[in-house]
Design a protein around this motif. Sequence first.
Motif, PDB file in Angstrom:
ATOM      1  N   ALA A 180       0.856  -1.186   0.000  1.00  0.00           N
ATOM      2  CA  ALA A 180       0.000   0.000   0.000  1.00  0.00           C
ATOM      3  C   ALA A 180       0.891   1.235   0.000  1.00  0.00           C
ATOM      4  CB  ALA A 180      -0.909   0.003   1.223  1.00  0.00           C
ATOM      5  N   PHE A 181       0.499   2.236  -0.786  1.00  0.00           N
ATOM      6  CA  PHE A 181       1.216   3.501  -0.839  1.00  0.00           C
ATOM      7  C   PHE A 181       0.327   4.588  -0.255  1.00  0.00           C
ATOM      8  CE2 PHE A 181       3.002   1.078  -4.402  1.00  0.00           C
ATOM      9  CZ  PHE A 181       4.343   1.180  -4.113  1.00  0.00           C
ATOM     10  N   SER A 182       0.921   5.466   0.555  1.00  0.00           N
ATOM     11  CA  SER A 182       0.130   6.560   1.130  1.00  0.00           C
ATOM     12  C   SER A 182       0.075   7.762   0.197  1.00  0.00           C
ATOM     13  CB  SER A 182       0.707   6.973   2.488  1.00  0.00           C
ATOM     14  OG  SER A 182       2.020   7.463   2.334  1.00  0.00           O
ATOM     15  N   GLY A 183       0.912   7.781  -0.805  1.00  0.00           N
ATOM     16  CA  GLY A 183       0.917   8.872  -1.776  1.00  0.00           C
ATOM     17  C   GLY A 183       2.118   8.730  -2.677  1.00  0.00           C
TER      18      GLY A 183
ATOM     19  N   GLY B 102       5.035   9.440  -0.564  1.00  0.00           N
ATOM     20  CA  GLY B 102       4.911   8.979   0.813  1.00  0.00           C
ATOM     21  C   GLY B 102       5.489   7.596   1.009  1.00  0.00           C
ATOM     22  N   PRO B 103       5.446   7.137   2.244  1.00  0.00           N
ATOM     23  CA  PRO B 103       5.973   5.805   2.530  1.00  0.00           C
ATOM     24  C   PRO B 103       5.082   4.705   1.956  1.00  0.00           C
ATOM     25  CG  PRO B 103       4.956   6.734   4.497  1.00  0.00           C
ATOM     26  CD  PRO B 103       4.941   7.803   3.440  1.00  0.00           C
ATOM     27  N   ALA B 104       5.661   3.543   1.826  1.00  0.00           N
ATOM     28  CA  ALA B 104       4.929   2.367   1.353  1.00  0.00           C
ATOM     29  C   ALA B 104       4.941   1.314   2.459  1.00  0.00           C
ATOM     30  CB  ALA B 104       5.572   1.800   0.099  1.00  0.00           C
ATOM     31  N   MET B 105       3.880   0.529   2.527  1.00  0.00           N
ATOM     32  CA  MET B 105       3.831  -0.582   3.460  1.00  0.00           C
ATOM     33  C   MET B 105       3.820  -1.865   2.636  1.00  0.00           C
ATOM     34  SD  MET B 105       1.103  -1.648   6.423  1.00  0.00           S
ATOM     35  CE  MET B 105      -0.275  -1.724   5.294  1.00  0.00           C
TER      36      MET B 105
END
Length: 40
Positions: free
Chosen positions: A24-27, A30-33
Amino acid sequence: MKPEKIQAELNRLGAQGWELVNFAFSGPMGPAMLVLKKPQ
């Protein structure tokens, strides 16, 4: 991180038996999980 470094790390983890199952990307910047699993 550069894409090449991410790929190298995922390949290293894959060689240890880890499997990428989700991400998942926050933007865009942004960081990725990353969610990985490893059979017992």
